[in-house]
Motif scaffolding. Structure first.
Motif, PDB file in Angstrom:
ATOM      1  N   GLU A 198      43.364  44.890  53.423  1.00  0.00           N
ATOM      2  CA  GLU A 198      43.454  45.642  52.176  1.00  0.00           C
ATOM      3  C   GLU A 198      44.897  45.707  51.688  1.00  0.00           C
ATOM      4  N   GLY A 199      45.809  46.086  52.574  1.00  0.00           N
ATOM      5  CA  GLY A 199      47.210  46.202  52.173  1.00  0.00           C
ATOM      6  C   GLY A 199      47.824  44.873  51.776  1.00  0.00           C
ATOM      7  N   LEU A 200      47.433  43.806  52.476  1.00  0.00           N
ATOM      8  CA  LEU A 200      47.993  42.485  52.193  1.00  0.00           C
ATOM      9  C   LEU A 200      47.491  41.906  50.880  1.00  0.00           C
ATOM     10  N   THR A 201      46.258  42.217  50.509  1.00  0.00           N
ATOM     11  CA  THR A 201      45.638  41.541  49.362  1.00  0.00           C
ATOM     12  C   THR A 201      45.497  42.385  48.103  1.00  0.00           C
ATOM     13  N   GLU A 202      45.681  43.692  48.194  1.00  0.00           N
ATOM     14  CA  GLU A 202      45.408  44.560  47.044  1.00  0.00           C
ATOM     15  C   GLU A 202      46.233  44.184  45.821  1.00  0.00           C
ATOM     16  N   TYR A 203      47.504  43.866  46.004  1.00  0.00           N
ATOM     17  CA  TYR A 203      48.361  43.600  44.862  1.00  0.00           C
ATOM     18  C   TYR A 203      48.580  42.111  44.613  1.00  0.00           C
ATOM     19  N   LEU A 204      47.928  41.271  45.407  1.00  0.00           N
ATOM     20  CA  LEU A 204      47.977  39.837  45.171  1.00  0.00           C
ATOM     21  C   LEU A 204      46.765  39.438  44.324  1.00  0.00           C
ATOM     22  N   PRO A 205      46.876  38.396  43.514  1.00  0.00           N
ATOM     23  CA  PRO A 205      45.754  37.997  42.643  1.00  0.00           C
ATOM     24  C   PRO A 205      44.684  37.202  43.391  1.00  0.00           C
ATOM     25  N   VAL A 206      44.190  37.775  44.496  1.00  0.00           N
ATOM     26  CA  VAL A 206      43.218  37.057  45.336  1.00  0.00           C
ATOM     27  C   VAL A 206      41.941  37.846  45.584  1.00  0.00           C
ATOM     28  N   SER A 207      41.861  39.083  45.108  1.00  0.00           N
ATOM     29  CA  SER A 207      40.709  39.980  45.261  1.00  0.00           C
ATOM     30  C   SER A 207      40.619  40.575  46.654  1.00  0.00           C
ATOM     31  N   SER A 208      41.186  41.751  46.799  1.00  0.00           N
ATOM     32  CA  SER A 208      41.110  42.462  48.079  1.00  0.00           C
ATOM     33  C   SER A 208      39.671  42.820  48.420  1.00  0.00           C
ATOM     34  N   THR A 209      38.889  43.193  47.401  1.00  0.00           N
ATOM     35  CA  THR A 209      37.501  43.592  47.649  1.00  0.00           C
ATOM     36  C   THR A 209      36.702  42.445  48.250  1.00  0.00           C
ATOM     37  N   ALA A 210      36.840  41.249  47.679  1.00  0.00           N
ATOM     38  CA  ALA A 210      36.117  40.093  48.214  1.00  0.00           C
ATOM     39  C   ALA A 210      36.560  39.791  49.635  1.00  0.00           C
ATOM     40  N   HIS A 211      37.855  39.871  49.900  1.00  0.00           N
ATOM     41  CA  HIS A 211      38.346  39.595  51.256  1.00  0.00           C
ATOM     42  C   HIS A 211      37.795  40.613  52.260  1.00  0.00           C
ATOM     43  N   LEU A 212      37.750  41.873  51.846  1.00  0.00           N
ATOM     44  CA  LEU A 212      37.211  42.906  52.737  1.00  0.00           C
ATOM     45  C   LEU A 212      35.721  42.691  53.000  1.00  0.00           C
ATOM     46  N   LEU A 213      34.960  42.497  51.927  1.00  0.00           N
ATOM     47  CA  LEU A 213      33.510  42.392  52.070  1.00  0.00           C
ATOM     48  C   LEU A 213      33.109  41.119  52.811  1.00  0.00           C
ATOM     49  N   LEU A 214      33.803  40.018  52.562  1.00  0.00           N
ATOM     50  CA  LEU A 214      33.486  38.774  53.262  1.00  0.00           C
ATOM     51  C   LEU A 214      33.861  38.872  54.737  1.00  0.00           C
ATOM     52  N   THR A 215      34.960  39.551  55.035  1.00  0.00           N
ATOM     53  CA  THR A 215      35.345  39.760  56.438  1.00  0.00           C
ATOM     54  C   THR A 215      34.315  40.625  57.146  1.00  0.00           C
ATOM     55  N   GLU A 216      33.851  41.669  56.470  1.00  0.00           N
ATOM     56  CA  GLU A 216      32.801  42.514  57.048  1.00  0.00           C
ATOM     57  C   GLU A 216      31.521  41.709  57.290  1.00  0.00           C
TER      58      GLU A 216
END
Length: 265
Positions: A13-31
């Protein structure tokens, strides 16, 4: 969730929230990969508090100067008004679409991976545009431009689009240089993420258990630590390297995700 899983998700979350890569998608896909989830998908939203506080910590000096200048500086007042205007579309659309976002969009890896790929292509294309920016100072963005950026931000309610990605791309297309676009995205994140956190907590506090709260606190701490690192270095990185790195990253993650979906289904 196990402790290591909570920490990992907080770091992501911290690494991706402010990058233009979608923190939500990274979190949900990791889950999805780990086979875990949270009650009401609340963990994924509430750990954003760590990223919010990371941004507020790094920008404390600038925010203090804005507060001091607000009574006497018309430029500062116009900027604050522009940020608030940009925030308004997310308030109305977010409240109206909250249920669809959490119960439908958050549950579709196909939508997330497709959005990652499309967003990656857009970032690569925008990074190659040659233009003379009209806005090189975040304080100069007018409220009309800010409002359009605010509507673009609402696209990020689709996981995989990216809040920072949609705001940065729209700001660049509207005449801001990449650094200014990223910095306006930072300022817009403050009310937007705070509002999302508060609204989701209001809607779901009754279903939270003591374990959920402890997980959120641990995830918040991890997100804060990595969020500070990203916020400190992101503007310089985008100024030097542009958006292509993030575009290729999105294509990689989204492409792998689509491949896995195709094999499993």
């Amino acid at each position: 969730m196990e402790t290591w899983q909570v920490v990992l998700l907080g770091l992501i979350e911290g690494l991706t929230e402010y990058l233009p890569v979608s923190s939500t998608a990274h979190l949900l896909l990791t889950e999805e990969l780990m086979g875990v989830t949270s009650a009401g998908r609340t963990f994924e939203v509430l750990i954003q508090l760590g990223a919010i506080l990371a941004l507020l910590t790094v920008y404390a000096g600038k925010l203090w100067h804005i507060a001091l200048d607000f009574p006497t500086s018309a430029t500062t007042r116009r900027f604050v008004f522009a940020v608030l205007v940009a925030f308004l579309p997310a308030v109305f659309i977010g409240v109206l679409a909250h249920r669809i976002i959490k119960e439908v969009l958050f549950e579709s890896p196909l939508i997330m991976c497709t959005a990652l790929v499309i967003g990656g292509i857009i970032l690569l294309a925008v990074d190659r545009i040659k233009y003379k920016p009209r806005f090189t100072n975040v304080m100069d963005i007018p409220w009309t431009t800010a409002l359009i950026i605010g509507f673009a931000q609402c696209l990020a309610m689709i996981p995989g689009v990216s809040r920072s990605g949609s705001t940065i791309v729209s700001a660049v297309l509207l005449g801001a240089d990449k650094r200014t676009a990223a910095e306006f995205s930072f300022f817009l994140a403050m009310p937007t993420m705070t509002g999302a956190f508060a609204y989701d907590l209001y809607k779901n506090w009754s279903i939270l258990t003591p374990d959920d709260v402890s997980h959120i606190v641990l995830g918040f701490i991890a997100a804060f630590v990595t969020g500070v690192i990203v916020v400190r270095h992101m503007l310089d990185f985008i100024s030097r390297r542009g958006l292509s790195f993030f575009g290729w990253w999105r294509l990689l993650v989204g492409g792998i995700g689509l491949g896995v979906i195709a094999v499993l289904h």
